[in-house]
Write a protein that holds these residues in place. Structure first.
Motif, PDB file in Angstrom:
ATOM      1  N   ASP A   1      14.084 -83.211   2.478  1.00  0.00           N
ATOM      2  CA  ASP A   1      13.437 -82.419   1.429  1.00  0.00           C
ATOM      3  C   ASP A   1      13.730 -80.925   1.601  1.00  0.00           C
ATOM      4  O   ASP A   1      14.036 -80.227   0.626  1.00  0.00           O
ATOM      5  CB  ASP A   1      11.928 -82.664   1.445  1.00  0.00           C
ATOM      6  N   LEU A   2      13.639 -80.448   2.834  1.00  0.00           N
ATOM      7  CA  LEU A   2      13.922 -79.034   3.063  1.00  0.00           C
ATOM      8  C   LEU A   2      15.394 -78.714   2.846  1.00  0.00           C
ATOM      9  O   LEU A   2      15.737 -77.636   2.341  1.00  0.00           O
ATOM     10  CB  LEU A   2      13.510 -78.645   4.483  1.00  0.00           C
ATOM     11  N   LEU A   3      16.274 -79.637   3.216  1.00  0.00           N
ATOM     12  CA  LEU A   3      17.703 -79.405   3.010  1.00  0.00           C
ATOM     13  C   LEU A   3      18.034 -79.336   1.525  1.00  0.00           C
ATOM     14  O   LEU A   3      18.830 -78.493   1.083  1.00  0.00           O
ATOM     15  CB  LEU A   3      18.505 -80.508   3.702  1.00  0.00           C
ATOM     16  N   ARG A   4      17.445 -80.205   0.730  1.00  0.00           N
ATOM     17  CA  ARG A   4      17.652 -80.149  -0.719  1.00  0.00           C
ATOM     18  C   ARG A   4      17.067 -78.874  -1.313  1.00  0.00           C
ATOM     19  O   ARG A   4      17.649 -78.286  -2.233  1.00  0.00           O
ATOM     20  CB  ARG A   4      16.999 -81.370  -1.378  1.00  0.00           C
ATOM     21  N   ARG A   5      15.935 -78.445  -0.791  1.00  0.00           N
ATOM     22  CA  ARG A   5      15.334 -77.211  -1.295  1.00  0.00           C
ATOM     23  C   ARG A   5      16.203 -76.005  -0.962  1.00  0.00           C
ATOM     24  O   ARG A   5      16.333 -75.073  -1.763  1.00  0.00           O
ATOM     25  CB  ARG A   5      13.938 -77.032  -0.691  1.00  0.00           C
ATOM     26  N   CYS A   6      16.819 -76.022   0.208  1.00  0.00           N
ATOM     27  CA  CYS A   6      17.713 -74.929   0.578  1.00  0.00           C
ATOM     28  C   CYS A   6      18.926 -74.891  -0.342  1.00  0.00           C
ATOM     29  O   CYS A   6      19.339 -73.817  -0.807  1.00  0.00           O
ATOM     30  CB  CYS A   6      18.144 -75.100   2.036  1.00  0.00           C
ATOM     31  N   MET A   7      19.499 -76.048  -0.650  1.00  0.00           N
ATOM     32  CA  MET A   7      20.648 -76.076  -1.555  1.00  0.00           C
ATOM     33  C   MET A   7      20.243 -75.696  -2.967  1.00  0.00           C
ATOM     34  O   MET A   7      21.035 -75.114  -3.716  1.00  0.00           O
ATOM     35  CB  MET A   7      21.277 -77.481  -1.531  1.00  0.00           C
ATOM     36  N   PHE A   8      19.008 -75.997  -3.338  1.00  0.00           N
ATOM     37  CA  PHE A   8      18.503 -75.590  -4.656  1.00  0.00           C
ATOM     38  C   PHE A   8      18.476 -74.070  -4.790  1.00  0.00           C
ATOM     39  O   PHE A   8      18.788 -73.529  -5.863  1.00  0.00           O
ATOM     40  CB  PHE A   8      17.104 -76.190  -4.857  1.00  0.00           C
ATOM     41  N   LEU A   9      18.141 -73.377  -3.723  1.00  0.00           N
ATOM     42  CA  LEU A   9      18.146 -71.916  -3.764  1.00  0.00           C
ATOM     43  C   LEU A   9      19.553 -71.377  -3.977  1.00  0.00           C
ATOM     44  O   LEU A   9      19.775 -70.457  -4.775  1.00  0.00           O
ATOM     45  CB  LEU A   9      17.553 -71.353  -2.469  1.00  0.00           C
TER      46      LEU A   9
END
Length: 655
Positions: free
Chosen positions: A210-218
């Motif tokens: 979840d955090l990795l996807r959120r980082c790529m979303f940024l």
């Protein structure tokens, strides 16, 4: 009528943005823009480079053409030769480009003719033969940080103990402090990536993903659509293709990002982790797509070592589709991708020796993993379609091409065969009617490496070590795709043909030696047995991958228990529950440690009593330290039991 359009027609539906790396969750909100204190992006045109006073320049080897032209200008100024150069500014590519003569221009194209084996393996440093990307086709982009974002990064580095006044309060030693920092600054991509990898290493893959996807979303929100590859769909729904993407494809522009310019390195790391975790979970098509995008951002340097694993994802992806240029029917997309990429001669490996400043390069087929993967891809295509074995243009069949490719790979890298058999637990001691490995392996057991340059012993040793390192990574991850029974039988038949040819060479050499010895009986016997075993031929350009960590290419992370990192999983919950408007409640003693320690010493009576207790147990006056309230709970509780303990930021009780 609900709309004000004439004729009562429906208003056009607004285009909804489609995200390449998945739809973001609603609770993630909208990250701040560059103006609002977040990340942004810009193109590094010639005008931008002038505004920055040339603080950034096109990196090597992309500036090879410019260096070549500067040398030509110097030679022209010195009167050595006249080229008729005319310097100008190329606004489309954003770089100063010279007009070269036709011979030099053809030498710097992106698709050079296939190099000969002597050119690729030799130490040739002729700059006109070096394949590169024309500077007129390069479009460089970079991420840029706002002032607020830079300040948040400074606070993170200060907390990590790298810079600033507070040393030793680092998040690298205390992952709980990192989790609390992410909760206070939910749109800082660097800290989100660090926390995501910590959760992966403690086997908390759900929250780590979840955090990795959120980082790529940024990053995906900050990057313009020109940088992102287009998303096409067969339905009538909205897609992500736009005029910018189409213009880049029509002009054959290369969208590039320099990893050495801050803060682009975190973008490359995030893409690599997404590719890595997708491959670990069996999402090989996703890993292949992310790897191709990551490679396209810096194809000549490959800073993340994508070429060491990209062909594995292609072989593991068994999806079929219509592919032009290989056969006319449905084939495996991954196998077709490997064949097209290798035979197109677009990707080359470049390496600059830091000691001798020698520029080495080689084609993709001279990497051990790509040489064997190309052979296996041709073999799979030949078995998938019986009708495709004989091509319409009268050339050799796919099966014959696969055999030639495997023989070439085994001839160039013979040490791969025994290593693959060992990793797959193949019995190489017993003989059978189908496979007789004991008679084959002696020809592949030598680890001798052919010299690539004369009188360069150090370079030969570095080349051999780098080649062995690449082979180790290849065998470690790829051995499973070579474990099928039909593949082993095919590999044995190719190795058997190689051995028979070598035996014929030995017999010819022995007959020649015997004839020469009869004429010169006093001459010593020639040692023809030296040509018995095959020798590996590594390119010096493989030294680019000598520093790659083999553990990064395994199929799983080497996890640790949370207790080993003193990680309190309850403290990760505020970081997962993203709330950009929340009040910062953590890190109370990080920034005001000096003031807190000053306030803690205001009561002189209590301080004197603490000094007496320290002397009783043998502690010195300067051994006392204030307790950090952000320490792990168990650690903080045990320290608080000591009679002289004081919590940083909490006044001691008055007597």
């Amino acid at each position: 009528r609900r709309n004000n359009q004439r004729g009562g027609g429906r208003a056009p539906r607004p285009l909804a943005k489609r995200y390449l790396f998945g739809k973001p969750r609603p609770e993630w909100g909208k990250p701040p823009s560059f103006v609002g204190g977040g990340l942004g992006a810009k193109e590094l045109t010639f005008e931008v480079m002038e505004e920055e006073n040339y603080a950034w320049r096109v990196p090597w080897p992309y500036n090879h053409e410019l260096v070549q032209m500067e040398n030509m200008e110097r030679m022209e100024r010195e009167g050595i030769v006249s080229y008729g150069l005319d310097r100008k500014k190329n606004k489309a590519g954003g770089n100063p480009i010279d007009k070269l003569n036709p011979t030099t221009t053809e030498a710097a194209t992106t698709h050079p003719p296939p190099p000969s084996e002597s050119d690729a393996n030799s130490c040739n440093t002729d700059v006109t033969k070096t394949p590169t990307i024309r500077m007129s086709r390069q479009r460089w982009f970079t991420l840029q940080m706002s002032d607020t974002y830079q300040e948040n990064c400074r606070l993170y580095k200060e907390m990590a103990g790298n810079v600033g006044r507070v040393a030793g309060a680092g998040a690298l030693n205390d992952p709980n402090a990192l989790a609390m920092f992410v909760a206070d600054y939910p749109y800082l991509a660097e800290t989100i990536l660090q926390l995501a990898m910590i959760l992966y290493y403690v086997n908390d893959r759900g929250r780590g993903n979840d955090l990795l996807r959120r980082c790529m979303f940024l990053y995906e929100t900050a990057l313009p659509s020109t940088v992102m590859p287009p998303i096409t769909t067969n339905s009538n729904d909205v897609d992500n293709s736009n005029k910018n993407n189409n213009s880049n494809l029509d002009a054959e522009n290369e969208i590039l990002i320099d990893i050495d310019r801050e803060p682009n390195a975190e973008l490359f790391s995030t893409l690599f982790r997404i590719m890595q975790t997708s491959g670990m979970t069996g999402l090989y098509p996703n890993a292949l797509a992310v790897g191709r995008f990551l490679l396209s951002l810096d194809p000549l340097r490959d800073p993340m070592g994508v070429l060491l694993i990209l062909d594995y994802y292609a072989l593991a992806c068994r999806r079929s589709a219509l592919m032009s240029g290989v056969v006319s029917k449905e084939v495996e997309m991954g196998s077709a991708f490997i064949i097209q990429l290798v035979e197109s001669n677009v990707i080359h490996i470049h390496y600059m020796d830091p000691l001798t400043s020698r520029h080495h390069w080689c084609p993709l087929v001279q990497m051990p993993n790509w040489a064997f993967s190309r052979a296996l891809a041709l073999y799979r295509l030949s078995k998938n379609d019986e009708a495709a074995r004989e091509e319409k243009d009268g050339t050799s069949s796919l099966e014959h091409r696969a055999e030639e490719a495997l023989i070439l790979a085994l001839t160039r890298f013979p040490i791969v065969l025994p290593k693959l058999l060992t990793m797959n637990n193949i019995n190489t001691q017993d003989r059978s009617f189908r496979m007789d490995w004991p008679s084959i392996l002696p020809y592949f057991s030598e680890d001798a490496v052919e010299k690539v340059c004369d009188d360069h012993g150090v370079e030969d040793r570095v080349t051999k070590a780098a080649g062995d390192h690449v082979v180790r990574i290849f065998v470690q991850r790829f051995h499973e795709v070579w474990a099928e029974e039909n593949v082993l039988q095919w590999m044995y038949s190719c190795a058997d043909k190689m051995v028979k040819q070598r035996q014929q060479q030995i017999r010819v050499a022995q007959s020649t030696d015997s004839g020469s010895n009869e004429k010169h009986s006093d001459a010593p016997m020639a040692h023809s047995e030296h040509i018995k075993a095959f020798t590996s031929k590594f390119s010096p350009a493989l030294a680019r991958y000598a520093q790659c960590d083999p553990s990064e290419y395994e199929d799983a992370f080497r996890t640790l228990p949370p207790e080993a990192l003193a990680l309190d999983l309850n403290m990760v919950a505020p970081a997962m529950a993203l709330d950009p408007n929340r009040r910062g409640r953590f890190l109370r003693g990080i920034n005001n440690r000096g003031a807190a320690m000053g306030r803690a010493r205001e009561d002189q009576d209590v301080e004197a009593l603490m000094d007496q207790l320290r002397r009783v147990i043998g502690r010195q006056d300067d051994d006392g330290e204030m307790l950090d309230p952000d320490s792990p709970l168990l650690h903080l509780y045990l320290q608080s039991l000591l009679p002289w303990a004081q919590v940083d930021g909490v006044r001691p009780p008055r007597g």
